[in-house]
Motif scaffolding. Structure first.
Motif, PDB file in Angstrom:
ATOM      1  N   SER A  16     -14.761  -0.992   5.162  1.00 30.41           N
ATOM      2  CA  SER A  16     -14.764  -1.450   6.545  1.00 30.41           C
ATOM      3  C   SER A  16     -16.162  -1.270   7.132  1.00 30.41           C
ATOM      4  O   SER A  16     -17.029  -0.610   6.544  1.00 30.41           O
ATOM      5  CB  SER A  16     -13.749  -0.664   7.374  1.00 30.41           C
ATOM      6  OG  SER A  16     -14.152   0.698   7.483  1.00 30.41           O
ATOM      7  N   ARG A  74      -4.641   0.669   6.878  1.00 26.26           N
ATOM      8  CA  ARG A  74      -5.432  -0.531   7.191  1.00 26.26           C
ATOM      9  C   ARG A  74      -5.173  -1.622   6.165  1.00 26.26           C
ATOM     10  O   ARG A  74      -5.046  -2.813   6.506  1.00 26.26           O
ATOM     11  CB  ARG A  74      -6.921  -0.162   7.221  1.00 26.26           C
ATOM     12  CG  ARG A  74      -7.866  -1.344   7.384  1.00 26.26           C
ATOM     13  CD  ARG A  74      -9.308  -0.872   7.526  1.00 26.26           C
ATOM     14  NE  ARG A  74      -9.871  -0.367   6.299  1.00 26.26           N
ATOM     15  CZ  ARG A  74     -10.561  -1.111   5.426  1.00 26.26           C
ATOM     16  NH1 ARG A  74     -10.735  -2.403   5.644  1.00 26.26           N
ATOM     17  NH2 ARG A  74     -11.065  -0.561   4.334  1.00 26.26           N
ATOM     18  N   ASP A  82      -3.444  -5.327   6.912  1.00 28.61           N
ATOM     19  CA  ASP A  82      -4.160  -6.599   6.718  1.00 28.61           C
ATOM     20  C   ASP A  82      -3.599  -7.418   5.559  1.00 28.61           C
ATOM     21  O   ASP A  82      -4.140  -8.464   5.207  1.00 28.61           O
ATOM     22  CB  ASP A  82      -5.665  -6.369   6.547  1.00 28.61           C
ATOM     23  CG  ASP A  82      -6.043  -5.667   5.236  1.00 28.61           C
ATOM     24  OD1 ASP A  82      -5.189  -5.561   4.339  1.00 28.61           O
ATOM     25  OD2 ASP A  82      -7.191  -5.208   5.117  1.00 28.61           O
TER      26      ASP A  82
END
Length: 571
Positions: free
Chosen positions: A299, A542, A546
């Motif tokens: 990220s 995360r 996603d």
């Protein structure tokens, strides 16, 4: 019309290679009698992708990245496998309305190959070319046309010859040796092309079970009659340089092959069991071991944290995780990112899994007189800037790695710890002093690998209240989650490939002071929580949100219940 410039001149003009590198490659080309582009790639002077793009520019045809391209089954049926392999052609797409076939090739000027392709297709279908890298092309041809049919044919051939031999000479007649050689070669090639990391040959009471580890999980791919195993085992041991007469003690060996145009190493380990020798082969694909740093999937916040760690010119950076969690891949990605002509990078590894161009790699272990601790002492006399110590296993290695960091070197190492924070008490248990550790530790990376959902067949549904609690979300949040289904592209498993989830801990001045003061794990954990530090489970969440992986897959590799409890009750 002007003749196209030689590939060497094009690479020089693009500043992808230097004059010295071209001169070396031309000398090697004369010795090896291979295309100049292939020699440049083998020497590590230029990447496959860069060479592909330059060749595409010269030919006037678009380039194609075959690693991200799926061939149209209708196009594959138009070109026989033998023709595709012989002339290195891969049909990609068939436009039926336009009667147009898109084909990948590494050489747009191979008139013979194109003429034979057109003769096979007939005058009614036009051909449009795409330029692909040599290695990518061979790999894609193997992947799309496959090895399974060839293996089944060889097995039937061996069974038929064995039956005829037994009818003539009675039971126990040896099988055809050449067929066994072809069978082993085909099995190894199939595993490498399918992306397996390990092959297990496991004798049972009445049969031989063959499994491949793909995306971290074992899958049975074949079961053979137990009579196959003695000769298969001998062939594998001969290839690995092992003692074929020894079957009561474990042995280790290595096989090096070229499959689909790229070098593949197999680490072979035998183990005596109740029903015979168990043999496991670890597959080391050199190209898969070197992943660009940008392709790790960090990220924005994680990349900023990593850049802070790497910006410090000295200090110790640790990568933690269990065996098979991708630690070596992450370290190689970082070293490749740091590798320039301005720095001297040296490594100690047991063993050297993937050769890295322009990095001095030293193997250690049973076959070497050098250990990790003595190896670090020796490397410090080689004027290094960056050191990689394959694994910190004991106090001597830990102290030498720390001494190298204290004397102005950037040191990377792996450590078996469950989390980034868990690495600190682990180092103290090994024997390092907290006051010396503080100020010398730049950062810690902890990671695991999760399977990636197949994008072609994943199923979307809103999260249940229970799933929201595991994700640390309010019970009524109901974000869309994805689950596996299964299709032909993923072999009906629902997953295809793996992705790392990471925890990156940058050791700053405040954390340094707490480490030097001997703060316990609870105090350190509270301090990290106060500053918003994200752990492994947070990065995994995360990935679930996603759509990269499923909640069930994340729960397989991290403790989500503890993560949810640490986050506290959600309204």
């Amino acid at each position: 019309m002007n003749a196209p410039l030689p590939i060497g001149q094009l690479l020089l003009d693009a500043r992808l290679i230097g004059a010295d590198q071209l001169r070396i490659a031309l000398h090697e080309q004369q010795q090896l009698r291979r295309p100049l582009g292939q020699v440049l790639v083998e020497l590590g002077f230029v990447s496959d992708s860069a060479l592909r793009d330059v060749l595409a520019t010269r030919s006037g045809h678009p380039s194609v990245e075959l690693g991200d391209t799926l061939a149209d089954p209708a196009a594959l049926t138009l070109v026989p496998q033998a023709l595709a392999r012989r002339h290195r052609l891969l049909p990609l797409q068939l436009h039926k309305a336009e009667r147009l076939l898109v084909v990948a090739t590494a050489n747009a000027h191979d008139v013979i190959a194109l003429d034979r392709l057109q003769a096979e297709l007939g005058p009614g279908i036009r051909v449009e070319l795409r330029i692909a890298a040599d290695v990518e092309l061979e790999r894609a041809i193997e992947r799309h046309y496959g090895q399974a049919v060839a293996i089944d044919d060889i097995v039937r051939e061996i069974e038929q010859r064995g039956t005829r031999g037994e009818a003539r000479a009675g039971a126990g007649t040896p099988r055809d040796g050449q067929a066994v050689v072809r069978l082993v070669d085909a099995m190894l090639a199939e595993a490498a092309v399918c992306g397996a990391s390990d092959i297990h040959f496991e004798p049972e009471a009445g049969y031989l079970r063959i499994r491949q580890r793909i995306d971290g999980t074992l899958r049975q791919v074949r079961a053979l009659h137990k009579s196959f195993w003695p000769e298969l085992a001998v062939r594998l041991k001969v290839m690995a340089g092992l003692d074929i007469a020894e079957s009561r003690s474990p042995q280790d060996g290595r096989i090096s092959l070229t499959i689909a145009g790229r070098p593949i190493d197999f680490r072979v380990a035998t183990q005596p069991t109740l029903h015979g020798e168990n043999i496991v082969l670890r597959i080391l694909d050199r190209e898969k071991g070197i992943v660009p740093l940008d392709a790790l999937g960090l990220s924005t916040e994680q990349r900023i944290t990593l850049d802070r760690m790497l910006a410090r010119p000295e200090g110790l950076i640790l990568v933690c995780g269990p065996t098979g969690s991708g630690k070596t891949t992450t370290l190689y990605s970082i070293l490749s990112h740091l590798n320039t002509e301005a720095v001297n990078i040296m490594t100690l590894e047991d063993p050297v899994e993937y050769p890295l161009a322009q990095i001095r790699q030293t193997p250690i272990g049973d076959s070497s007189r050098l250990g990790f601790a003595d190896g670090v002492r020796a490397l410090l006399r080689q004027d290094p800037d960056i050191l990689l110590v394959g694994e910190i296993r004991d106090a001597d290695t830990a102290q030498m790695a720390l001494r190298a960091a204290l004397t102005g070197h950037q040191v990377f190492a792996t450590l078996h710890a469950n989390s980034a924070l868990g690495a600190i008490p682990r180092l103290l248990d090994i024997g390092l002093r907290a006051d010396l550790l503080a100020g010398s530790l730049s950062g810690i990376i902890a990671q695991r690998l999760v399977r990636r959902l197949c994008p072609e067949c994943r199923i979307e549904a809103p999260a249940s209240p229970g799933e929201c609690r595991l994700l640390g979300l309010p019970a009524d949040a109901a974000p869309p989650l994805f689950t596996p289904s299964g299709c032909i592209e993923c072999g009906f498993h629902g997953y295809r490939g793996r992705r790392a989830i990471m925890e990156l801990l940058h050791v700053d001045a405040a954390l340094d002071e707490q480490i030097a003061a001997g703060a316990g794990p609870g105090v350190l954990r509270a301090a990290l929580h106060a500053r918003g530090h994200l752990g492994l489970a947070d990065d995994g969440v995360r990935r679930v949100l996603d759509g990269t992986t499923s909640l069930a897959e994340l729960a397989r590799v991290v403790d989500l219940a503890s993560h949810a409890a640490a986050r506290g009750p959600c309204a």
